[in-house]
Motif scaffolding. Structure first.
Motif, PDB file in Angstrom:
ATOM      1  N   GLY A 278     152.491 -38.410  14.481  1.00 18.11           N
ATOM      2  CA  GLY A 278     151.482 -39.751  14.339  1.00 18.11           C
ATOM      3  C   GLY A 278     150.252 -39.438  15.059  1.00 18.11           C
ATOM      4  O   GLY A 278     150.170 -39.586  16.200  1.00 18.11           O
ATOM      5  N   TRP A 279     149.166 -39.040  14.422  1.00 26.81           N
ATOM      6  CA  TRP A 279     147.993 -38.453  15.252  1.00 26.81           C
ATOM      7  C   TRP A 279     147.358 -39.581  15.870  1.00 26.81           C
ATOM      8  O   TRP A 279     146.651 -39.390  16.731  1.00 26.81           O
ATOM      9  CB  TRP A 279     146.854 -37.972  14.028  1.00 26.81           C
ATOM     10  N   PHE A 280     147.290 -40.958  15.319  1.00 23.83           N
ATOM     11  CA  PHE A 280     146.909 -41.911  16.165  1.00 23.83           C
ATOM     12  C   PHE A 280     147.349 -41.887  17.534  1.00 23.83           C
ATOM     13  O   PHE A 280     146.940 -42.153  18.749  1.00 23.83           O
ATOM     14  CB  PHE A 280     146.830 -43.152  15.414  1.00 23.83           C
ATOM     15  N   SER A 281     148.700 -41.925  17.592  1.00 21.88           N
ATOM     16  CA  SER A 281     149.632 -42.197  18.618  1.00 21.88           C
ATOM     17  C   SER A 281     149.283 -40.872  19.825  1.00 21.88           C
ATOM     18  O   SER A 281     149.129 -41.115  21.003  1.00 21.88           O
ATOM     19  CB  SER A 281     150.984 -42.093  18.576  1.00 21.88           C
ATOM     20  N   ILE A 282     149.356 -39.675  19.152  1.00 23.85           N
ATOM     21  CA  ILE A 282     148.674 -38.658  19.991  1.00 23.85           C
ATOM     22  C   ILE A 282     147.550 -38.637  20.733  1.00 23.85           C
ATOM     23  O   ILE A 282     147.414 -38.595  21.721  1.00 23.85           O
ATOM     24  CB  ILE A 282     148.687 -37.149  19.191  1.00 23.85           C
ATOM     25  N   VAL A 283     146.388 -39.297  19.836  1.00 28.39           N
ATOM     26  CA  VAL A 283     145.257 -39.196  20.436  1.00 28.39           C
ATOM     27  C   VAL A 283     145.040 -40.569  21.472  1.00 28.39           C
ATOM     28  O   VAL A 283     144.364 -40.320  22.503  1.00 28.39           O
ATOM     29  CB  VAL A 283     144.090 -39.473  19.288  1.00 28.39           C
ATOM     30  N   ARG A 284     145.850 -41.611  21.005  1.00 27.00           N
ATOM     31  CA  ARG A 284     145.474 -42.729  22.033  1.00 27.00           C
ATOM     32  C   ARG A 284     146.096 -42.346  23.306  1.00 27.00           C
ATOM     33  O   ARG A 284     145.904 -42.651  24.384  1.00 27.00           O
ATOM     34  CB  ARG A 284     146.540 -43.741  21.237  1.00 27.00           C
ATOM     35  N   ASP A 285     147.444 -41.630  23.276  1.00 27.06           N
ATOM     36  CA  ASP A 285     148.162 -41.384  24.730  1.00 27.06           C
ATOM     37  C   ASP A 285     147.579 -40.174  25.358  1.00 27.06           C
ATOM     38  O   ASP A 285     148.192 -39.892  26.556  1.00 27.06           O
ATOM     39  CB  ASP A 285     149.654 -41.221  24.249  1.00 27.06           C
ATOM     40  N   ALA A 286     146.632 -39.343  24.606  1.00 22.45           N
ATOM     41  CA  ALA A 286     146.202 -38.018  25.523  1.00 22.45           C
ATOM     42  C   ALA A 286     145.457 -38.297  26.584  1.00 22.45           C
ATOM     43  O   ALA A 286     144.826 -39.239  26.558  1.00 22.45           O
ATOM     44  CB  ALA A 286     145.570 -37.319  24.426  1.00 22.45           C
ATOM     45  N   VAL A 287     145.872 -37.745  27.662  1.00 21.71           N
ATOM     46  CA  VAL A 287     144.911 -37.855  28.884  1.00 21.71           C
ATOM     47  C   VAL A 287     143.581 -37.173  28.895  1.00 21.71           C
ATOM     48  O   VAL A 287     142.569 -37.575  29.241  1.00 21.71           O
ATOM     49  CB  VAL A 287     145.961 -37.109  30.235  1.00 21.71           C
ATOM     50  N   SER A 288     143.740 -36.016  27.936  1.00 25.56           N
ATOM     51  CA  SER A 288     142.403 -35.376  27.918  1.00 25.56           C
ATOM     52  C   SER A 288     142.360 -34.745  26.371  1.00 25.56           C
ATOM     53  O   SER A 288     143.224 -34.700  25.660  1.00 25.56           O
ATOM     54  CB  SER A 288     142.292 -34.118  28.747  1.00 25.56           C
ATOM     55  N   MET A 289     141.081 -34.616  26.052  1.00 29.15           N
ATOM     56  CA  MET A 289     140.801 -33.726  24.731  1.00 29.15           C
ATOM     57  C   MET A 289     141.541 -32.678  24.425  1.00 29.15           C
ATOM     58  O   MET A 289     141.679 -32.167  23.294  1.00 29.15           O
ATOM     59  CB  MET A 289     139.336 -34.073  24.391  1.00 29.15           C
ATOM     60  N   GLU A 290     141.598 -31.835  25.526  1.00 32.16           N
ATOM     61  CA  GLU A 290     142.149 -30.595  25.435  1.00 32.16           C
ATOM     62  C   GLU A 290     143.554 -30.784  24.920  1.00 32.16           C
ATOM     63  O   GLU A 290     144.001 -29.661  24.203  1.00 32.16           O
ATOM     64  CB  GLU A 290     141.985 -29.958  26.834  1.00 32.16           C
ATOM     65  N   GLU A 291     144.305 -31.808  25.125  1.00 33.70           N
ATOM     66  CA  GLU A 291     145.738 -31.892  24.833  1.00 33.70           C
ATOM     67  C   GLU A 291     145.670 -31.990  23.124  1.00 33.70           C
ATOM     68  O   GLU A 291     146.348 -31.508  22.245  1.00 33.70           O
ATOM     69  CB  GLU A 291     146.490 -33.073  25.298  1.00 33.70           C
ATOM     70  N   VAL A 292     144.770 -32.819  22.495  1.00 30.04           N
ATOM     71  CA  VAL A 292     144.535 -32.903  21.357  1.00 30.04           C
ATOM     72  C   VAL A 292     144.012 -31.565  20.696  1.00 30.04           C
ATOM     73  O   VAL A 292     144.455 -31.283  19.343  1.00 30.04           O
ATOM     74  CB  VAL A 292     143.385 -34.091  20.764  1.00 30.04           C
ATOM     75  N   LEU A 293     143.015 -30.965  21.155  1.00 26.95           N
ATOM     76  CA  LEU A 293     142.537 -29.628  20.516  1.00 26.95           C
ATOM     77  C   LEU A 293     143.727 -28.693  20.559  1.00 26.95           C
ATOM     78  O   LEU A 293     143.740 -27.975  19.649  1.00 26.95           O
ATOM     79  CB  LEU A 293     141.471 -29.264  21.472  1.00 26.95           C
ATOM     80  N   GLN A 294     144.632 -28.727  21.459  1.00 29.15           N
ATOM     81  CA  GLN A 294     145.745 -27.694  21.474  1.00 29.15           C
ATOM     82  C   GLN A 294     146.613 -28.149  20.306  1.00 29.15           C
ATOM     83  O   GLN A 294     147.336 -27.343  19.639  1.00 29.15           O
ATOM     84  CB  GLN A 294     146.293 -28.059  22.774  1.00 29.15           C
ATOM     85  N   ALA A 295     146.785 -29.496  20.076  1.00 29.52           N
ATOM     86  CA  ALA A 295     147.819 -29.833  18.953  1.00 29.52           C
ATOM     87  C   ALA A 295     147.182 -29.442  17.613  1.00 29.52           C
ATOM     88  O   ALA A 295     147.674 -29.075  16.761  1.00 29.52           O
ATOM     89  CB  ALA A 295     147.923 -31.362  19.185  1.00 29.52           C
ATOM     90  N   LEU A 296     145.739 -29.444  17.591  1.00 33.51           N
ATOM     91  CA  LEU A 296     145.327 -29.219  16.416  1.00 33.51           C
ATOM     92  C   LEU A 296     145.216 -27.282  16.027  1.00 33.51           C
ATOM     93  O   LEU A 296     145.288 -27.235  15.075  1.00 33.51           O
ATOM     94  CB  LEU A 296     143.950 -29.413  16.124  1.00 33.51           C
ATOM     95  N   SER A 297     145.350 -26.792  17.093  1.00 37.03           N
ATOM     96  CA  SER A 297     145.120 -25.319  17.047  1.00 37.03           C
ATOM     97  C   SER A 297     146.260 -24.580  16.338  1.00 37.03           C
ATOM     98  O   SER A 297     146.343 -23.511  15.985  1.00 37.03           O
ATOM     99  CB  SER A 297     145.255 -24.687  18.382  1.00 37.03           C
ATOM    100  N   GLY A 298     147.595 -25.534  16.036  1.00 35.25           N
ATOM    101  CA  GLY A 298     148.604 -24.568  15.458  1.00 35.25           C
ATOM    102  C   GLY A 298     148.047 -24.669  13.913  1.00 35.25           C
ATOM    103  O   GLY A 298     149.351 -23.993  13.246  1.00 35.25           O
TER     104      GLY A 298
END
Length: 387
Positions: A278-298
């Motif tokens: 659930g990408w909205f949940s991931i982004v909403r709950d992420a503390v830093s944008m690096e967490e989101v970038l890391q999730a996209l890197s796969g």
């Protein structure tokens, strides 16, 4: 004279104010010219004036000619009963309409201001004021860029609110539409959005553990599965089993590099849904944008530039709309400035974006102000006119 220029002159008092008198000879003082009225009715509201020694609070209406009051049928409109002053460029009536005091500005505005405005309206180039940009102070630029970055997010938030209303406040579905549109940038954004609209998440999540099926659904909806191809024979069910039809708008391959081909981008889009995240949940709950970038890197082939693009064009706007405004702005300021033709053109003029907030601000300035020659609404244009 144009009415928007007259509004600018009145609002910022770019006229000689000594010895002001109305056309009937009463002294006029301006304590406050009023707030611009964006609703129906007079141009300015809550002005504070003194006319003939009497303190008044009310509305101010502006026209090029005083006869425009009658031409616009204000004399019988109850919205204009609160008008205490009629400001005009020229007075062409023997009697003031409605008995409202009239102030004429034609002989009170400096000729250089009018010349500078005409010059801006006539110049051809990337932006009207490109030869004068260095005359604007860094403080004006800094504050205006911050404002523009926020305004761009606010405009995008309005679009998101419209989608949410259509989707019954489903933030995950809305984020899916934004993700698809982002991966279609810049040529196929509308087509990719249409593909996402035609494939709701509830359908795609049924196949979250089978990436080839997700790919077939997306490629099929984009019209990229051809009869006779192996992919069509293997996954051709997309058209019959689900009763789906490809979107009507075809994808474009114009000036497309292999790494940006629509087929590859749709395959990457399928990979982003492959494990049911659930990408909205991931982004909403992420503390830093690096967490989101890391999730996209796969996702194979989804380079750093595209990952940053998804943050800028999908995830940060949805955060802003959701109410996490400080987080959205902080992430934008932490990303490198975008590289595109518009940003490069600004750079050639000596205006450099230091981060993604800056590059988004320059896109907003060019597309929403410069292209429409809204110089009177732009802090840079106003600074140049007032110089």
């Amino acid at each position: 004279m144009r009415e928007e220029l007259l509004h600018f002159i009145w609002r910022y008092r770019h006229f000689h104010q000594q010895g002001l008198v109305t056309e009937d000879g009463r002294p006029l003082g301006i304590a406050f010219p009023g707030e611009p009225n964006t609703n129906q009715g007079p141009d300015f509201r809550d002005a504070k004036l003194s006319i003939g020694g009497e303190a008044l609070t009310g509305a101010v209406e502006l026209h090029i000619r005083s006869s425009d009051w009658l031409r616009h049928a204000h004399d019988g409109d109850e919205h204009y009963r609160s008008v205490i002053l009629h400001v005009v460029w020229e007075h062409d009536l023997a009697e003031p309409p409605g008995g409202i005091p009239v102030l004429v500005l034609q002989d009170r505005v400096a000729k250089p201001l009018l010349s500078r405005y005409q010059h801006l309206m006539r110049l051809q180039g990337f932006v009207p004021c490109e030869r004068q940009l260095s005359a604007v102070g860094t403080g004006v630029w800094r504050q205006w860029m911050q404002t523009l970055a926020t305004r761009r997010l606010q405009r995008r938030a309005l679009v998101i609110f419209g989608w949410l209303e259509h989707l019954r406040q489903d933030w995950e579905e809305t984020t899916w539409w934004l993700m698809a549109r982002s991966l279609g940038q810049p040529v196929n954004a509308a087509v990719f959005e249409a593909v996402a609209r035609s494939l709701p998440l509830r359908l795609l999540r049924r196949h979250r553990l089978h990436a080839p099926t997700l790919e077939a659904l997306l490629l099929g909806q984009a019209g990229l599965l051809k009869e006779g191809e192996g992919a069509y024979r293997e996954y051709g069910f997309w058209q019959t089993k689900y009763g789906l039809r490809p979107v009507s708008q075809p994808v474009s391959f114009l000036r497309m590099r292999p790494g940006h081909s629509p087929g590859l981008r749709l395959t990457q889009l399928a990979a982003l849904l492959a494990d049911g995240k659930g990408w909205f949940s991931i982004v909403r709950d992420a503390v830093s944008m690096e967490e989101v970038l890391q999730a996209l890197s796969g996702v194979k082939g989804l380079g750093a530039e595209m990952r940053r693009g998804m943050l800028i064009n999908a995830f940060i706007p949805v955060l802003f709309a959701y109410g996490q405004t400080e987080k959205a702005l902080r992430w934008m300021e932490g990303l490198r400035a975008e590289r595109n033709a518009t940003v490069r053109s600004w750079q050639r003029l000596g205006v450099v974006a230091g981060d993604a907030a800056g590059s988004q601000a320059l896109l907003e300035l060019k597309n929403e102000y410069c292209n429409a020659r809204r110089c009177l609404e732009c802090a840079i244009g106003r600074a140049l006119l007032a110089a």
